[in-house]
Scaffold this motif. Structure first.
Motif, PDB file in Angstrom:
ATOM      1  N   GLN A 232      -5.091 -10.310   4.989  1.00 46.08           N
ATOM      2  CA  GLN A 232      -5.556  -9.687   3.754  1.00 46.08           C
ATOM      3  C   GLN A 232      -6.844  -8.877   3.917  1.00 46.08           C
ATOM      4  O   GLN A 232      -6.971  -7.797   3.325  1.00 46.08           O
ATOM      5  N   PRO A 233      -7.843  -9.348   4.697  1.00 46.78           N
ATOM      6  CA  PRO A 233      -9.040  -8.510   4.872  1.00 46.78           C
ATOM      7  C   PRO A 233      -8.713  -7.128   5.446  1.00 46.78           C
ATOM      8  O   PRO A 233      -9.340  -6.124   5.059  1.00 46.78           O
ATOM      9  N   LEU A 234      -7.740  -7.048   6.344  1.00 48.26           N
ATOM     10  CA  LEU A 234      -7.331  -5.756   6.895  1.00 48.26           C
ATOM     11  C   LEU A 234      -6.588  -4.940   5.846  1.00 48.26           C
ATOM     12  O   LEU A 234      -6.817  -3.732   5.708  1.00 48.26           O
ATOM     13  N   VAL A 235      -5.717  -5.591   5.097  1.00 47.99           N
ATOM     14  CA  VAL A 235      -4.999  -4.910   4.018  1.00 47.99           C
ATOM     15  C   VAL A 235      -5.987  -4.315   3.021  1.00 47.99           C
ATOM     16  O   VAL A 235      -5.851  -3.166   2.578  1.00 47.99           O
ATOM     17  N   ASP A 236      -7.004  -5.094   2.671  1.00 44.46           N
ATOM     18  CA  ASP A 236      -8.012  -4.620   1.725  1.00 44.46           C
ATOM     19  C   ASP A 236      -8.800  -3.442   2.290  1.00 44.46           C
ATOM     20  O   ASP A 236      -9.125  -2.491   1.570  1.00 44.46           O
ATOM     21  N   GLU A 237      -9.112  -3.500   3.576  1.00 42.88           N
ATOM     22  CA  GLU A 237      -9.878  -2.426   4.206  1.00 42.88           C
ATOM     23  C   GLU A 237      -9.098  -1.114   4.213  1.00 42.88           C
ATOM     24  O   GLU A 237      -9.665  -0.040   4.009  1.00 42.88           O
ATOM     25  N   LEU A 238      -7.797  -1.195   4.436  1.00 39.81           N
ATOM     26  CA  LEU A 238      -6.971   0.016   4.452  1.00 39.81           C
ATOM     27  C   LEU A 238      -6.867   0.630   3.058  1.00 39.81           C
ATOM     28  O   LEU A 238      -6.843   1.850   2.920  1.00 39.81           O
ATOM     29  N   GLY A 239      -6.782  -0.197   2.046  1.00 43.80           N
ATOM     30  CA  GLY A 239      -6.781   0.294   0.675  1.00 43.80           C
ATOM     31  C   GLY A 239      -5.616   1.211   0.346  1.00 43.80           C
ATOM     32  O   GLY A 239      -5.795   2.243  -0.316  1.00 43.80           O
ATOM     33  N   LEU A 240      -4.427   0.849   0.776  1.00 39.56           N
ATOM     34  CA  LEU A 240      -3.250   1.675   0.510  1.00 39.56           C
ATOM     35  C   LEU A 240      -2.873   1.604  -0.968  1.00 39.56           C
ATOM     36  O   LEU A 240      -3.228   0.650  -1.667  1.00 39.56           O
ATOM     37  N   PRO A 241      -2.147   2.596  -1.468  1.00 40.18           N
ATOM     38  CA  PRO A 241      -1.732   2.571  -2.872  1.00 40.18           C
ATOM     39  C   PRO A 241      -0.910   1.332  -3.194  1.00 40.18           C
ATOM     40  O   PRO A 241      -0.222   0.776  -2.323  1.00 40.18           O
ATOM     41  N   GLU A 242      -0.965   0.915  -4.430  1.00 42.79           N
ATOM     42  CA  GLU A 242      -0.217  -0.268  -4.856  1.00 42.79           C
ATOM     43  C   GLU A 242       1.272  -0.077  -4.582  1.00 42.79           C
ATOM     44  O   GLU A 242       1.847   0.974  -4.884  1.00 42.79           O
ATOM     45  N   GLY A 243       1.882  -1.085  -3.992  1.00 38.19           N
ATOM     46  CA  GLY A 243       3.295  -1.011  -3.679  1.00 38.19           C
ATOM     47  C   GLY A 243       3.597  -0.434  -2.313  1.00 38.19           C
ATOM     48  O   GLY A 243       4.734  -0.479  -1.855  1.00 38.19           O
ATOM     49  N   HIS A 244       2.576   0.120  -1.646  1.00 38.93           N
ATOM     50  CA  HIS A 244       2.753   0.689  -0.317  1.00 38.93           C
ATOM     51  C   HIS A 244       2.314  -0.319   0.742  1.00 38.93           C
ATOM     52  O   HIS A 244       1.421  -1.128   0.513  1.00 38.93           O
ATOM     53  N   ILE A 245       2.949  -0.230   1.910  1.00 38.01           N
ATOM     54  CA  ILE A 245       2.529  -1.022   3.057  1.00 38.01           C
ATOM     55  C   ILE A 245       2.414  -0.106   4.273  1.00 38.01           C
ATOM     56  O   ILE A 245       3.015   0.972   4.322  1.00 38.01           O
ATOM     57  N   MET A 246       1.615  -0.543   5.243  1.00 41.63           N
ATOM     58  CA  MET A 246       1.590   0.180   6.508  1.00 41.63           C
ATOM     59  C   MET A 246       2.938  -0.024   7.189  1.00 41.63           C
ATOM     60  O   MET A 246       3.313  -1.141   7.521  1.00 41.63           O
ATOM     61  N   GLN A 247       3.651   1.070   7.416  1.00 44.96           N
ATOM     62  CA  GLN A 247       4.928   0.975   8.116  1.00 44.96           C
ATOM     63  C   GLN A 247       4.704   0.963   9.628  1.00 44.96           C
ATOM     64  O   GLN A 247       5.395   0.282  10.355  1.00 44.96           O
ATOM     65  N   HIS A 248       3.733   1.739  10.101  1.00 46.51           N
ATOM     66  CA  HIS A 248       3.297   1.673  11.492  1.00 46.51           C
ATOM     67  C   HIS A 248       2.070   2.569  11.651  1.00 46.51           C
ATOM     68  O   HIS A 248       1.694   3.297  10.731  1.00 46.51           O
ATOM     69  N   ALA A 249       1.444   2.480  12.826  1.00 47.46           N
ATOM     70  CA  ALA A 249       0.195   3.209  13.055  1.00 47.46           C
ATOM     71  C   ALA A 249       0.142   3.747  14.468  1.00 47.46           C
ATOM     72  O   ALA A 249       0.821   3.244  15.371  1.00 47.46           O
ATOM     73  N   MET A 250      -0.691   4.759  14.653  1.00 45.59           N
ATOM     74  CA  MET A 250      -0.852   5.372  15.959  1.00 45.59           C
ATOM     75  C   MET A 250      -2.308   5.772  16.145  1.00 45.59           C
ATOM     76  O   MET A 250      -2.923   6.343  15.252  1.00 45.59           O
ATOM     77  N   MET A 251      -2.862   5.423  17.294  1.00 43.59           N
ATOM     78  CA  MET A 251      -4.205   5.885  17.652  1.00 43.59           C
ATOM     79  C   MET A 251      -4.080   7.233  18.338  1.00 43.59           C
ATOM     80  O   MET A 251      -3.065   7.519  18.982  1.00 43.59           O
ATOM     81  N   PHE A 252      -5.096   8.080  18.191  1.00 46.42           N
ATOM     82  CA  PHE A 252      -5.005   9.382  18.845  1.00 46.42           C
ATOM     83  C   PHE A 252      -6.381   9.998  19.050  1.00 46.42           C
ATOM     84  O   PHE A 252      -7.366   9.597  18.417  1.00 46.42           O
ATOM     85  N   GLY A 253      -6.431  10.962  19.949  1.00 44.69           N
ATOM     86  CA  GLY A 253      -7.673  11.668  20.270  1.00 44.69           C
ATOM     87  C   GLY A 253      -7.453  12.500  21.519  1.00 44.69           C
ATOM     88  O   GLY A 253      -6.331  12.617  22.031  1.00 44.69           O
ATOM     89  N   TYR A 254      -8.526  13.097  22.016  1.00 48.81           N
ATOM     90  CA  TYR A 254      -8.423  13.894  23.230  1.00 48.81           C
ATOM     91  C   TYR A 254      -8.413  12.966  24.444  1.00 48.81           C
ATOM     92  O   TYR A 254      -9.300  12.125  24.602  1.00 48.81           O
TER      93      TYR A 254
END
Length: 273
Positions: A232-254
């Motif tokens: 939950q602390p991570l969910v709260d930090e992301l602050g996604l819209p109500e009803g949405h979940i992180m489906q997946h994530a990707m790190m990126f940069g040079y």
């Protein structure tokens, strides 16, 4: 309400639009043999743009709010298979990054390409949370480590538990085993409807394949994804819209290092019938 229009001055009555409509809504027997979509079928149109894409004379236009891609060069009908194959095989998961930030305009350009990734019945459910601030990326990485600590101390069984313990140890020694020092995160989120996950994975796959053309590298954030499903602390930090979940994530940069060679892979496993 009509969703597409046919220009009688441009239409050649070739019938292609009636063949490519995935839902079979366009009929060929309209006025003067022109194709048409019955009013009763307008509500079934998924606004995929197949008819517009394949019309050779540009006789079909959408009558709904849409944002077209601005393409300055002619549409590429053919691309050298050898060059395409080399580009795709050069894709690598990048786990070492420079401190240099990627300009937001470049990220917007990439996502402008990625929005054309296919989605089921053209629902286009993918939303993006781009963590651009490296300090916020580090905070998210620390929350994933906190989740690992909590999980490793629990009675829950998981085959990755020994790996988690080594990652916690690496983090405590100053390494970043979660986001690998990447300055940015691209998080695909959508409603928790059981249907949007695949579309988000496809979109992120397009993202990963597109970024090397911009001199950027990326890597899937598997542990971040798992932690975001329950911590939950991570969910709260992301602050996604109500009803949405992180489906997946990707790190990126040079990337800190260049790819010079293509490693081997197992042969394709094919069954012919």
């Amino acid at each position: 309400m009509a969703t597409i229009s046919f220009n009688p001055l441009l239409c050649t009555r070739c019938g292609i639009c009636t063949k490519v409509c995935p839902v079979g809504l366009i009929l060929p027997e309209g006025e003067d043999g022109m194709p048409f979509m019955p009013d009763a079928m307008d509500g079934s149109c998924v606004k995929c743009g197949a008819c517009e894409s394949f019309c050779p004379t540009g006789a079909i236009s959408p009558i709904f709010s849409t944002t077209h891609s601005l393409v300055s060069a002619p549409i590429i009908q053919d691309i050298d298979p050898g060059k395409l194959g080399s580009y795709m095989r050069m894709r690598r998961s990048i786990r070492n990054y420079k401190d240099e930030l990627v300009d937001k305009k470049i990220i917007e350009n990439i996502l402008g390409i990625v929005r054309y990734a296919p989605s089921g019945i053209n629902k286009q459910p993918v939303h993006w949370l781009v963590i651009h601030d490296p300090a916020e990326v580090r905070k998210i990485a620390s929350l994933v480590i906190d989740w690992m600590r909590e999980f490793s101390e629990s009675e829950q069984e998981h085959p990755m538990k020994p790996v988690m313990l080594s990652m916690i140890s690496a983090y405590e020694m100053g390494a970043d085993p979660i986001c690998r020092g990447a300055p940015h995160l691209a998080i695909a989120h959508a409603p928790d409807d059981g249907m949007s996950y695949t579309d988000c994975i496809i979109a992120l796959s397009w993202f990963e394949l597109a970024v090397p053309a911009f001199g950027i590298g990326a890597c899937w954030g598997g542990f971040l994804k798992v932690a975001a499903t329950s911590y939950q602390p991570l969910v709260d930090e992301l602050g996604l819209p109500e009803g949405h979940i992180m489906q997946h994530a990707m790190m990126f940069g040079y990337p800190e290092h260049k790819v010079h060679n293509i490693p081997g892979r197992e042969p394709a496993r094919i069954t012919w019938k």
